[in-house]
Design a protein around this motif. Structure first.
Motif, PDB file in Angstrom:
ATOM      1  N   GLU A   1     -22.963 -34.021 -57.804  1.00 47.94           N
ATOM      2  CA  GLU A   1     -23.936 -34.832 -57.088  1.00 47.94           C
ATOM      3  C   GLU A   1     -23.278 -35.412 -55.841  1.00 47.94           C
ATOM      4  OE1 GLU A   1     -25.538 -37.783 -59.603  1.00 47.94           O
ATOM      5  OE2 GLU A   1     -26.748 -36.377 -60.803  1.00 47.94           O
ATOM      6  N   LEU A   2     -24.167 -35.647 -54.857  1.00 48.16           N
ATOM      7  CA  LEU A   2     -23.718 -36.240 -53.613  1.00 48.16           C
ATOM      8  C   LEU A   2     -24.365 -37.621 -53.496  1.00 48.16           C
ATOM      9  CD1 LEU A   2     -22.218 -35.932 -50.880  1.00 48.16           C
ATOM     10  CD2 LEU A   2     -24.330 -34.940 -49.959  1.00 48.16           C
ATOM     11  N   HIS A   3     -23.583 -38.686 -53.419  1.00 42.18           N
ATOM     12  CA  HIS A   3     -24.079 -40.065 -53.322  1.00 42.18           C
ATOM     13  C   HIS A   3     -23.916 -40.523 -51.895  1.00 42.18           C
ATOM     14  CE1 HIS A   3     -24.344 -40.483 -57.707  1.00 42.18           C
ATOM     15  NE2 HIS A   3     -23.152 -39.838 -57.765  1.00 42.18           N
ATOM     16  N   ALA A   4     -25.005 -41.138 -51.368  1.00 47.24           N
ATOM     17  CA  ALA A   4     -25.004 -41.653 -50.009  1.00 47.24           C
ATOM     18  C   ALA A   4     -25.698 -43.015 -49.981  1.00 47.24           C
ATOM     19  CB  ALA A   4     -25.710 -40.687 -49.066  1.00 47.24           C
ATOM     20  N   VAL A   5     -25.178 -43.960 -49.210  1.00 53.33           N
ATOM     21  CA  VAL A   5     -25.744 -45.306 -49.080  1.00 53.33           C
ATOM     22  C   VAL A   5     -26.255 -45.432 -47.656  1.00 53.33           C
ATOM     23  CG1 VAL A   5     -25.289 -47.769 -49.172  1.00 53.33           C
ATOM     24  CG2 VAL A   5     -24.151 -46.214 -50.776  1.00 53.33           C
ATOM     25  N   PHE A   6     -27.530 -45.730 -47.500  1.00 52.48           N
ATOM     26  CA  PHE A   6     -28.146 -45.860 -46.187  1.00 52.48           C
ATOM     27  C   PHE A   6     -29.109 -47.053 -46.205  1.00 52.48           C
ATOM     28  CE2 PHE A   6     -31.539 -44.843 -43.145  1.00 52.48           C
ATOM     29  CZ  PHE A   6     -30.794 -44.751 -41.984  1.00 52.48           C
ATOM     30  N   ALA A   7     -28.865 -48.020 -45.322  1.00 49.06           N
ATOM     31  CA  ALA A   7     -29.699 -49.241 -45.194  1.00 49.06           C
ATOM     32  C   ALA A   7     -29.753 -50.012 -46.504  1.00 49.06           C
ATOM     33  CB  ALA A   7     -31.102 -48.886 -44.718  1.00 49.06           C
ATOM     34  N   GLY A   8     -28.646 -50.110 -47.191  1.00 48.06           N
ATOM     35  CA  GLY A   8     -28.562 -50.864 -48.444  1.00 48.06           C
ATOM     36  C   GLY A   8     -29.090 -50.113 -49.626  1.00 48.06           C
ATOM     37  N   ASN A   9     -29.563 -48.933 -49.453  1.00 42.67           N
ATOM     38  CA  ASN A   9     -30.091 -48.134 -50.557  1.00 42.67           C
ATOM     39  C   ASN A   9     -29.124 -46.986 -50.862  1.00 42.67           C
ATOM     40  OD1 ASN A   9     -32.495 -49.668 -50.673  1.00 42.67           O
ATOM     41  ND2 ASN A   9     -33.370 -48.470 -48.986  1.00 42.67           N
ATOM     42  N   GLN A  10     -29.008 -46.697 -52.125  1.00 42.35           N
ATOM     43  CA  GLN A  10     -28.111 -45.632 -52.579  1.00 42.35           C
ATOM     44  C   GLN A  10     -28.940 -44.418 -52.976  1.00 42.35           C
ATOM     45  OE1 GLN A  10     -25.524 -46.740 -55.793  1.00 42.35           O
ATOM     46  NE2 GLN A  10     -24.479 -44.730 -55.820  1.00 42.35           N
ATOM     47  N   TYR A  11     -28.544 -43.277 -52.406  1.00 43.81           N
ATOM     48  CA  TYR A  11     -29.242 -42.022 -52.680  1.00 43.81           C
ATOM     49  C   TYR A  11     -28.277 -41.069 -53.381  1.00 43.81           C
ATOM     50  CZ  TYR A  11     -32.461 -43.901 -49.189  1.00 43.81           C
ATOM     51  OH  TYR A  11     -33.313 -44.713 -48.497  1.00 43.81           O
ATOM     52  N   SER A  12     -28.823 -40.388 -54.355  1.00 44.10           N
ATOM     53  CA  SER A  12     -28.019 -39.427 -55.104  1.00 44.10           C
ATOM     54  C   SER A  12     -28.792 -38.105 -55.201  1.00 44.10           C
ATOM     55  CB  SER A  12     -27.701 -39.976 -56.498  1.00 44.10           C
ATOM     56  OG  SER A  12     -26.944 -39.031 -57.227  1.00 44.10           O
ATOM     57  N   VAL A  13     -28.205 -36.999 -54.688  1.00 42.23           N
ATOM     58  CA  VAL A  13     -28.846 -35.672 -54.719  1.00 42.23           C
ATOM     59  C   VAL A  13     -27.826 -34.645 -55.221  1.00 42.23           C
ATOM     60  CG1 VAL A  13     -30.474 -36.171 -52.845  1.00 42.23           C
ATOM     61  CG2 VAL A  13     -28.211 -35.276 -52.298  1.00 42.23           C
ATOM     62  N   PRO A  14     -28.315 -33.595 -55.862  1.00 46.05           N
ATOM     63  CA  PRO A  14     -27.380 -32.542 -56.280  1.00 46.05           C
ATOM     64  C   PRO A  14     -26.657 -31.925 -55.079  1.00 46.05           C
ATOM     65  CG  PRO A  14     -29.489 -32.316 -57.401  1.00 46.05           C
ATOM     66  CD  PRO A  14     -29.694 -33.361 -56.341  1.00 46.05           C
ATOM     67  N   LEU A  15     -25.478 -31.429 -55.332  1.00 43.15           N
ATOM     68  CA  LEU A  15     -24.656 -30.875 -54.261  1.00 43.15           C
ATOM     69  C   LEU A  15     -25.293 -29.642 -53.630  1.00 43.15           C
ATOM     70  CD1 LEU A  15     -22.006 -31.076 -52.705  1.00 43.15           C
ATOM     71  CD2 LEU A  15     -20.924 -29.665 -54.477  1.00 43.15           C
ATOM     72  N   ILE A  16     -25.893 -28.786 -54.430  1.00 41.54           N
ATOM     73  CA  ILE A  16     -26.491 -27.559 -53.877  1.00 41.54           C
ATOM     74  C   ILE A  16     -27.707 -27.889 -53.043  1.00 41.54           C
ATOM     75  CG2 ILE A  16     -27.935 -27.170 -55.911  1.00 41.54           C
ATOM     76  CD1 ILE A  16     -27.395 -24.163 -55.500  1.00 41.54           C
ATOM     77  N   THR A  17     -28.443 -28.970 -53.431  1.00 41.09           N
ATOM     78  CA  THR A  17     -29.610 -29.382 -52.629  1.00 41.09           C
ATOM     79  C   THR A  17     -29.167 -29.925 -51.282  1.00 41.09           C
ATOM     80  OG1 THR A  17     -30.799 -29.920 -54.666  1.00 41.09           O
ATOM     81  CG2 THR A  17     -31.652 -30.855 -52.616  1.00 41.09           C
ATOM     82  N   ALA A  18     -28.069 -30.689 -51.284  1.00 39.47           N
ATOM     83  CA  ALA A  18     -27.550 -31.215 -50.023  1.00 39.47           C
ATOM     84  C   ALA A  18     -27.096 -30.085 -49.094  1.00 39.47           C
ATOM     85  CB  ALA A  18     -26.392 -32.170 -50.303  1.00 39.47           C
ATOM     86  N   ALA A  19     -26.486 -29.051 -49.643  1.00 39.30           N
ATOM     87  CA  ALA A  19     -26.046 -27.917 -48.822  1.00 39.30           C
ATOM     88  C   ALA A  19     -27.247 -27.170 -48.245  1.00 39.30           C
ATOM     89  CB  ALA A  19     -25.183 -26.978 -49.649  1.00 39.30           C
ATOM     90  N   ALA A  20     -28.316 -26.984 -49.035  1.00 35.74           N
ATOM     91  CA  ALA A  20     -29.515 -26.298 -48.536  1.00 35.74           C
ATOM     92  C   ALA A  20     -30.174 -27.092 -47.423  1.00 35.74           C
ATOM     93  CB  ALA A  20     -30.495 -26.062 -49.677  1.00 35.74           C
ATOM     94  N   MET A  21     -30.212 -28.432 -47.588  1.00 35.46           N
ATOM     95  CA  MET A  21     -30.802 -29.268 -46.539  1.00 35.46           C
ATOM     96  C   MET A  21     -29.977 -29.186 -45.241  1.00 35.46           C
ATOM     97  SD  MET A  21     -31.840 -32.596 -48.820  1.00 35.46           S
ATOM     98  CE  MET A  21     -32.337 -33.519 -47.361  1.00 35.46           C
ATOM     99  N   LEU A  22     -28.676 -29.135 -45.368  1.00 34.64           N
ATOM    100  CA  LEU A  22     -27.823 -29.028 -44.181  1.00 34.64           C
ATOM    101  C   LEU A  22     -28.053 -27.715 -43.439  1.00 34.64           C
ATOM    102  CD1 LEU A  22     -25.553 -30.212 -42.453  1.00 34.64           C
ATOM    103  CD2 LEU A  22     -23.921 -29.117 -44.013  1.00 34.64           C
ATOM    104  N   VAL A  23     -28.168 -26.616 -44.192  1.00 31.88           N
ATOM    105  CA  VAL A  23     -28.413 -25.318 -43.571  1.00 31.88           C
ATOM    106  C   VAL A  23     -29.778 -25.288 -42.909  1.00 31.88           C
ATOM    107  CG1 VAL A  23     -28.718 -22.851 -44.031  1.00 31.88           C
ATOM    108  CG2 VAL A  23     -26.852 -24.096 -45.113  1.00 31.88           C
ATOM    109  N   ALA A  24     -30.778 -25.877 -43.568  1.00 28.77           N
ATOM    110  CA  ALA A  24     -32.124 -25.899 -42.987  1.00 28.77           C
ATOM    111  C   ALA A  24     -32.147 -26.734 -41.717  1.00 28.77           C
ATOM    112  CB  ALA A  24     -33.113 -26.452 -44.006  1.00 28.77           C
TER     113      ALA A  24
END
Length: 540
Positions: free
Chosen positions: A27-50
């Motif tokens: 999983e990939l954890h990211a904090v943005f504007a005080g909120n913590q987001y957690s997404v699977p690693l493969i989903t994060a890679a697909a979003m980056l490619v898109a």
């Protein structure tokens, strides 16, 4: 192809990358504007490619919109250029076919689509159209304009050269050919014109310089340049043999070394050696040349090589030369002449009859007539051989471009082409056809004959007719009786022929032409020849 292969490699790498991430969950954890987001690693890679793909597509759209005016302009310009080249191609084809109307129309259309400064073929089409329409002044101005452009300078010189020939301005034509030869010595038309002029003037040094320039321009023409140089050296040696013997001897020997199969080079070199007393060396050169190509000039030079030889000595040398390459027509004739001079009429007759059986020709019958007159004195047989000589095929002579000559020359007197003379039997049947249907060619040949140092002779046929005429006159003078009173003669029976020879004599006399013999050489009117020479050349 490389681009498609590159895209294929990129897709394969992305597929392998996603498969590798799928086998390793995370999983990939990211904090943005005080909120913590957690997404699977493969989903994060697909979003980056898109995201990268969207950015590239947006950049392509913005670039296409920005460059659209230039793209449209380039499209219409390419379309206009294609139409111009299509019109230019059609115009050149029409000009080659002689369609002046279509050529003019296509020239205007091509000039509207293309720039004449960038495409010199438009100028060429304009000049050709002017020539088809008979506007010679405009055509000459067009060729002069082509000379100003370095890319079309040779084309302009070629056109001016042909126009000058058509107008009869030979000096101007030679000037244009000389300019073209300086720029491009490999051009056949330019070098031939200049070479013919140089050889006609006897400027052998200038001709040799031109051959050397052609050798450097044509890397693959070394063999041709060597033979051309040998021909010019031979001509210079023949011209200087009486005035500068040492230089002529050196030129002839070098020419024989460069082209051992060139008969005039071998003969000139051998005669120069004979003059200096080097009989053995000169004889070896002639013997080697005879083995390659039996020629009557070689035989004459070899047999008469030693000064002071008797007729028997010359016959001995003739026997030796013929033994080097037997069963040849030229060898049999040479041996027959040597035997005739030595008084061996039997040997001479055997060799001449051998030639008549295998390859009859004029010289064989003429020699047989001389043998008959010297051996038997039978005038009937002499007239028989002379009449057969007139009807026999001609002897081989030096021939170049339909022009026959008893003497060899380095260039053709018709075209100026170097080293073009060949030893062969001239084709007499073609001459009337050319003279009847191509008067401009006849004028060009006559002018070339007038300018050339080569002298056209046909002595064998004229001697045969003159000799036959002389015998007829002598017989007529001896057979005319003194004047007697007219009286009626009693009818008598025809006498029987005592011998077969007398019968043949009377039959031959019946077939001989009655009255004086007129030679078919009316000559050429000088004014008419010059007038026809002015119209002797055409561009198309």
């Amino acid at each position: 192809m490389l681009r498609v292969l590159f895209y294929f490699v990129v897709i394969a790498v992305l597929g392998l990358g996603f498969a590798w991430l799928a086998d390793r969950p995370g999983e990939l954890h990211a904090v943005f504007a005080g909120n913590q987001y957690s997404v699977p690693l493969i989903t994060a890679a697909a979003m980056l490619v898109a995201l990268v793909a969207v950015i590239l597509i947006c950049w392509w759209l913005i670039k296409s919109i920005w460059q659209s005016p230039y793209i449209l302009h380039r499209h219409f310009r390419a379309r206009k250029r294609d139409r111009g080249y299509q019109a230019l191609s059609t115009g050149l084809i029409a000009a080659g076919a002689g369609d002046a109307v279509t050529a003019r129309l296509m020239m205007k259309r091509a000039a509207g689509h293309l720039s004449s400064d960038q495409e010199p073929l438009i100028k060429l089409l304009d000049v050709q159209t002017a020539m088809l329409e008979g506007r010679t002044d405009d055509a000459r101005k067009g060729f002069e304009a082509l000379i100003e452009d370095p890319e079309t300078r040779l084309l302009g010189l070629r056109g001016l050269y042909i126009e000058a020939q058509r107008a009869g301005a030979m000096e101007a034509a030679r000037h244009y050919a000389a300019e073209a030869a300086k720029l491009a010595p490999q051009l056949e038309w330019a070098s031939s014109a200049v070479m013919g002029q140089l050889c006609a003037e006897g400027d052998w040094d200038g001709a040799l310089k031109l051959v050397d320039a052609r050798k450097q321009a044509l890397a693959h023409g070394k063999d041709v340049a060597r033979k051309e140089r040998a021909a010019l050296l031979t001509a210079r040696a023949m011209a200087n043999i009486d005035t500068n013997h040492a230089a002529a001897k050196a030129d002839a020997l070098e020419a024989n070394r460069l082209a051992p199969d060139l008969v005039p080079a071998a003969v000139t070199a051998a005669r120069a050696l004979f003059t200096d007393g080097e009989v053995r060396k000169g004889s070896r050169i002639l013997e080697a040349a005879w083995k390659r190509f039996p020629h009557p000039d070689i035989a004459a030079a070899y047999i008469d090589g030693r000064a002071g030889d008797t007729a028997q000595d010359r016959l001995k040398r003739a026997r030796h030369l013929v033994s080097l390459r037997s069963h040849t027509v030229e060898g049999s004739l040479a041996l027959a002449r040597a035997a005739y001079d030595a008084g061996d009429y039997k040997l001479a007759r055997e060799n001449v009859e051998k030639v008549i059986r295998s390859a009859p020709r004029e010289s064989a019958y003429l020699l047989l007539a001389d043998i008959e007159e010297a051996e038997t004195g039978d005038q009937g047989k002499v007239r028989q051989w002379l009449s057969m000589a007139v009807k026999a095929p001609r002897d081989p002579v030096w021939t170049a471009d339909g022009y026959a000559s008893e003497q060899w020359s380095p260039v053709s007197p018709v075209t100026g082409r170097l080293n073009s003379f060949e030893w062969k039997t001239p084709v007499e049947q073609l001459s009337p056809v050319i003279e009847a249907h191509q008067p401009e060619v006849r004028g060009a040949v006559e002018e070339a004959k007038a300018l050339s140092p080569v002298v056209h002779l046909d002595e064998a046929r004229r001697q045969a007719r003159a000799k036959a005429a002389r015998h007829d006159v002598e017989d007529a003078q001896t057979m005319v009786p003194a004047a007697e009173p007219a009286r009626k003669a009693p009818a008598q029976k025809p006498e029987k022929h005592d011998t077969l020879a007398e019968k043949n004599d009377e039959v031959e006399d019946a077939h001989l032409p009655q009255g004086p013999i007129v030679f078919d050489d009316p000559g050429v009117d000088e004014d008419e020849r010059q007038r026809k020479a002015k119209n002797a050349f055409r561009l198309f």
